[in-house]
Design a protein around this motif. Structure first.
Motif, PDB file in Angstrom:
ATOM      1  N   LEU A  31     -86.024  14.309 -14.314  1.00 39.12           N
ATOM      2  CA  LEU A  31     -85.143  14.237 -13.134  1.00 39.12           C
ATOM      3  C   LEU A  31     -85.879  14.917 -11.983  1.00 39.12           C
ATOM      4  CD1 LEU A  31     -81.664  15.281 -14.615  1.00 39.12           C
ATOM      5  CD2 LEU A  31     -82.555  12.958 -14.275  1.00 39.12           C
ATOM      6  N   ASP A  32     -86.495  14.116 -11.120  1.00 41.85           N
ATOM      7  CA  ASP A  32     -87.326  14.699 -10.070  1.00 41.85           C
ATOM      8  C   ASP A  32     -86.517  15.645  -9.178  1.00 41.85           C
ATOM      9  OD1 ASP A  32     -89.051  14.979  -7.623  1.00 41.85           O
ATOM     10  OD2 ASP A  32     -90.292  13.646  -8.827  1.00 41.85           O
ATOM     11  N   GLY A  33     -87.043  16.843  -8.981  1.00 41.58           N
ATOM     12  CA  GLY A  33     -86.419  17.780  -8.047  1.00 41.58           C
ATOM     13  C   GLY A  33     -85.107  18.399  -8.516  1.00 41.58           C
ATOM     14  N   ALA A  34     -84.701  18.160  -9.774  1.00 43.31           N
ATOM     15  CA  ALA A  34     -83.421  18.727 -10.238  1.00 43.31           C
ATOM     16  C   ALA A  34     -83.493  20.255 -10.241  1.00 43.31           C
ATOM     17  CB  ALA A  34     -83.068  18.205 -11.618  1.00 43.31           C
ATOM     18  N   LEU A  70     -96.146  18.592  -5.430  1.00 42.86           N
ATOM     19  CA  LEU A  70     -96.043  17.171  -5.100  1.00 42.86           C
ATOM     20  C   LEU A  70     -95.889  16.368  -6.389  1.00 42.86           C
ATOM     21  CD1 LEU A  70     -98.896  17.132  -2.425  1.00 42.86           C
ATOM     22  CD2 LEU A  70     -96.418  17.331  -2.031  1.00 42.86           C
ATOM     23  N   SER A  71     -94.934  15.447  -6.377  1.00 48.59           N
ATOM     24  CA  SER A  71     -94.491  14.832  -7.626  1.00 48.59           C
ATOM     25  C   SER A  71     -95.593  14.224  -8.504  1.00 48.59           C
ATOM     26  CB  SER A  71     -93.412  13.801  -7.334  1.00 48.59           C
ATOM     27  OG  SER A  71     -92.305  14.461  -6.752  1.00 48.59           O
ATOM     28  N   PRO A  72     -96.483  13.354  -7.979  1.00 48.64           N
ATOM     29  CA  PRO A  72     -97.453  12.754  -8.902  1.00 48.64           C
ATOM     30  C   PRO A  72     -98.373  13.793  -9.539  1.00 48.64           C
ATOM     31  CG  PRO A  72     -97.768  11.938  -6.642  1.00 48.64           C
ATOM     32  CD  PRO A  72     -96.607  12.859  -6.601  1.00 48.64           C
ATOM     33  N   VAL A  74     -97.595  17.004 -10.151  1.00 48.67           N
ATOM     34  CA  VAL A  74     -96.870  17.848 -11.104  1.00 48.67           C
ATOM     35  C   VAL A  74     -96.489  17.053 -12.356  1.00 48.67           C
ATOM     36  CG1 VAL A  74     -94.940  19.412 -11.444  1.00 48.67           C
ATOM     37  CG2 VAL A  74     -95.947  19.195  -9.162  1.00 48.67           C
ATOM     38  N   TRP A  75     -95.959  15.832 -12.171  1.00 47.15           N
ATOM     39  CA  TRP A  75     -95.579  15.055 -13.365  1.00 47.15           C
ATOM     40  C   TRP A  75     -96.783  14.764 -14.241  1.00 47.15           C
ATOM     41  CZ3 TRP A  75     -90.897  14.991 -15.133  1.00 47.15           C
ATOM     42  CH2 TRP A  75     -89.818  15.138 -14.248  1.00 47.15           C
ATOM     43  N   THR A  76     -97.945  14.506 -13.608  1.00 46.02           N
ATOM     44  CA  THR A  76     -99.124  14.224 -14.427  1.00 46.02           C
ATOM     45  C   THR A  76     -99.574  15.483 -15.172  1.00 46.02           C
ATOM     46  OG1 THR A  76     -99.732  12.474 -12.874  1.00 46.02           O
ATOM     47  CG2 THR A  76    -101.420  13.163 -14.424  1.00 46.02           C
ATOM     48  N   THR A 182     -83.121  11.601  -7.977  1.00 45.09           N
ATOM     49  CA  THR A 182     -82.563  12.950  -7.868  1.00 45.09           C
ATOM     50  C   THR A 182     -83.314  13.796  -6.825  1.00 45.09           C
ATOM     51  OG1 THR A 182     -83.860  13.375  -9.870  1.00 45.09           O
ATOM     52  CG2 THR A 182     -81.480  13.162 -10.137  1.00 45.09           C
ATOM     53  N   ASP A 183     -84.551  13.412  -6.515  1.00 44.10           N
ATOM     54  CA  ASP A 183     -85.292  14.065  -5.437  1.00 44.10           C
ATOM     55  C   ASP A 183     -85.052  13.338  -4.117  1.00 44.10           C
ATOM     56  OD1 ASP A 183     -87.575  15.926  -4.493  1.00 44.10           O
ATOM     57  OD2 ASP A 183     -88.339  13.957  -3.936  1.00 44.10           O
ATOM     58  N   GLU A 184     -85.087  12.001  -4.174  1.00 44.89           N
ATOM     59  CA  GLU A 184     -84.935  11.215  -2.936  1.00 44.89           C
ATOM     60  C   GLU A 184     -83.624  11.535  -2.239  1.00 44.89           C
ATOM     61  OE1 GLU A 184     -86.091   6.939  -3.114  1.00 44.89           O
ATOM     62  OE2 GLU A 184     -86.617   7.470  -5.159  1.00 44.89           O
ATOM     63  N   SER A 225     -87.359  18.907 -14.791  1.00 47.54           N
ATOM     64  CA  SER A 225     -87.707  18.500 -13.429  1.00 47.54           C
ATOM     65  C   SER A 225     -89.049  19.118 -13.056  1.00 47.54           C
ATOM     66  CB  SER A 225     -86.630  18.924 -12.428  1.00 47.54           C
ATOM     67  OG  SER A 225     -86.554  20.328 -12.315  1.00 47.54           O
ATOM     68  N   ASP A 226     -89.713  18.488 -12.073  1.00 48.80           N
ATOM     69  CA  ASP A 226     -91.053  18.929 -11.684  1.00 48.80           C
ATOM     70  C   ASP A 226     -91.036  20.104 -10.727  1.00 48.80           C
ATOM     71  OD1 ASP A 226     -89.855  17.211  -9.848  1.00 48.80           O
ATOM     72  OD2 ASP A 226     -91.761  16.467  -9.063  1.00 48.80           O
ATOM     73  N   HIS A 227     -89.896  20.319 -10.065  1.00 51.04           N
ATOM     74  CA  HIS A 227     -89.718  21.425  -9.119  1.00 51.04           C
ATOM     75  C   HIS A 227     -88.253  21.425  -8.764  1.00 51.04           C
ATOM     76  CE1 HIS A 227     -89.461  18.268  -6.084  1.00 51.04           C
ATOM     77  NE2 HIS A 227     -90.591  17.781  -6.566  1.00 51.04           N
ATOM     78  N   GLY A 228     -87.779  22.485  -8.095  1.00 50.45           N
ATOM     79  CA  GLY A 228     -86.403  22.488  -7.640  1.00 50.45           C
ATOM     80  C   GLY A 228     -86.298  21.923  -6.239  1.00 50.45           C
ATOM     81  N   TRP A 248     -89.070  21.647   1.350  1.00 53.37           N
ATOM     82  CA  TRP A 248     -87.723  21.753   0.798  1.00 53.37           C
ATOM     83  C   TRP A 248     -87.747  21.970  -0.712  1.00 53.37           C
ATOM     84  CZ3 TRP A 248     -82.708  20.847   3.107  1.00 53.37           C
ATOM     85  CH2 TRP A 248     -82.752  20.801   4.511  1.00 53.37           C
ATOM     86  N   HIS A 249     -88.910  21.789  -1.304  1.00 49.76           N
ATOM     87  CA  HIS A 249     -88.999  21.968  -2.757  1.00 49.76           C
ATOM     88  C   HIS A 249     -88.983  23.457  -3.097  1.00 49.76           C
ATOM     89  CE1 HIS A 249     -91.066  17.776  -3.228  1.00 49.76           C
ATOM     90  NE2 HIS A 249     -89.805  17.698  -2.863  1.00 49.76           N
ATOM     91  N   ARG A 250     -88.322  23.793  -4.213  1.00 45.67           N
ATOM     92  CA  ARG A 250     -88.337  25.171  -4.710  1.00 45.67           C
ATOM     93  C   ARG A 250     -89.234  25.247  -5.941  1.00 45.67           C
ATOM     94  NH1 ARG A 250     -84.382  28.749  -5.883  1.00 45.67           N
ATOM     95  NH2 ARG A 250     -83.664  27.422  -7.579  1.00 45.67           N
TER      96      ARG A 250
HETATM   97 ZN   LIG Z   1     -90.922  15.873  -7.245  1.00 52.56          ZN
END
Ligand SMILES: [Zn+2]
Length: 451
Positions: A31-34, A70-72, A74-76, A182-184, A225-228, A248-250
């Protein structure tokens, strides 16, 4: 005495049954950014009752992200267990070798195996849905990140319906289902909790569906999630403007493992996700793929269709994750964007490798001489290193670094004055003091040196 063997037999049977029931499968939901700050609120007010029920029998942690968040990247890291410096997914996009346009970052840029490669090479059945950098698809990738509609609600429903049906039909050892919505929604609503409630309620129903599936398959359900995200936060920066969206990411993302004795444990790091999943799959130390592991890519995707990813690039632009959608400059034949070098520089700087970081920032600026973020990062590095050299009495090195800082300031010229003075260049030192005073006249101690 005859009863003892009977009891032992029953015990053995029970143990065997338990071991057998505890099949080594895992359904992983990304869940991105949860963020717990939002989810706890939605559990408490019954917006997310399914998550509430899951947490009653789950291990719960904070999952600490890496920088830049940054999502790609962190997820990788989550899917490989290694730093972006090793896995090499360093930006959202790359330059297509064929068209030279920007396209979403591809699976063939990844330099190390992902967990789906590791599991597949150990004969496990794997299904991956919607994850970053999965196009062109490798074995086990059912739905790539380019197979998704641009709208996040439509994407959420497509991913869920495909993944749920596939998991039911195939009973995989490892399923990875990733939702970016969830991030968008956080970015698009500037972290408005009320405007996000309905979507998170739908996510909750989806989590309930995967819990039921996990129960059917005797699988573990892992949610991360990859970040808050700073829900309800006050920011001057736009949540969808270039270069500020990620502010805005935590650092604090989420981690849930179900079923598990209810526990709140110490934070975990994103690079520990891969080993955690391997452990559940009973592949301890299985990070290295068996020799001859198939890392080959099917060109053009499973169905033979090719995708340029234009829709995904447009979406990333709208989210503020791309500063530019410009094609590759004529000065490069490579696939790497200026942003990828800038991100690499930031990670190198954080790990204390200033000289390598400097080279990365300069490569970013070679590709895009007007790249403000890379200029700033290079300046920061040179100023910091110059001061360090001055403290270490490396006067020559200090002057060299400080004089390369592009953005003038009173503090910079005062530092140059100190470094030139340290070298014994009195004229140059005095000149630097005057320049500092010109930028900020209110420095009485500095003024005394030249008056
Ligand atoms: Zn993300």
């Amino acid at each position: 005495m005859r009863r003892v063997p009977v009891v032992l037999t029953i015990l053995t049977l029970l143990l065997f049954t338990c071991a057998h029931r505890n099949e080594k499968r895992v359904i992983f939901i990304g869940l991105d950014g949860a963020d717990w700050r939002l989810l706890d609120r939605f559990v408490a007010d019954a917006t997310m009752p399914q998550l509430g029920a899951i947490l009653e029998h789950a291990e719960r942690r904070v999952l600490l992200t890496q920088h830049p968040p940054l999502s790609p990247l962190v997820w990788t890291t989550m899917m490989t267990g290694v730093s972006p410096l090793r896995h090499r997914i360093l930006d959202f996009t790359r330059y297509s070798p064929a068209t030279r346009a920007q396209e979403p970052i591809t699976s063939d840029e990844r330099a190390v195996p992902a967990i789906w490669n590791m599991a597949a090479s150990h004969g496990k059945r794997v299904g991956v849905f919607g994850m970053w950098a999965t196009y062109p698809p490798e074995p086990g990738i059912v739905l790539t990140d380019r197979d998704l509609p641009r709208d996040y609600v439509a994407a959420t429903e497509l991913i869920h319906s495909k993944a749920r049906a596939w998991i039911r039909a195939n009973e995989p050892d490892l399923a990875i289902v990733y939702f970016q919505g969830t991030d968008e929604i956080g970015h698009f609503t500037s972290g408005d909790v009320e405007k996000s409630r309905a979507y998170f309620h739908r996510i909750d129903e989806i989590l309930g569906d995967y819990r039921a599936l996990a129960e059917e398959l005797h699988a573990q359900l892992v949610i991360a999630s990859d970040h808050g995200f700073d829900w309800g936060g006050k920011h001057d920066e736009s949540s969808t403007a270039t270069a500020t969206a990620a502010k805005w990411h935590r650092n604090e993302g989420i981690f849930v493992r179900w079923p598990h004795a209810k526990a709140i444990k110490e934070p975990m790091r994103v690079d520990q996700i891969c080993s955690t999943l391997l452990e559940i799959l009973d592949m301890h130390g299985g990070a290295a793929p068996a020799s001859g592991a198939d890392l080959s890519r099917e060109s053009g995707g499973r169905s033979g269709r090719r995708s340029t990813g234009d829709e995904q690039v447009a979406k990333l632009k709208a989210l503020g994750y791309l500063s530019s959608t410009a094609p590759a400059p004529k000065t490069t034949t490579g696939t790497r964007t200026p942003q990828s070098f800038n991100n690499e520089g930031l990670i190198l700087r954080e790990t204390g490798r200033d000289d390598a970081a400097e080279r990365a920032f300069m490569q970013a600026l070679t590709l895009d001489p007007n790249y403000a973020s890379a200029k700033q990062n290079l300046d920061d590095l040179l100023a910091k290193r110059g001061i360090e050299k001055l403290r270490a009495r490396d006067c020559k090195g200090a002057v060299a670094d400080l004089r390369r800082v592009a953005k003038e300031s009173a503090l910079l010229w005062a530092s140059i004055a100190a470094a030139e003075g340290c070298l014994g260049n009195d004229r140059a030192a005095e000149d630097a003091v005057r320049r500092s005073l010109a930028l900020n006249p209110n420095q009485p101690e500095l003024r005394r040196l030249v008056d």
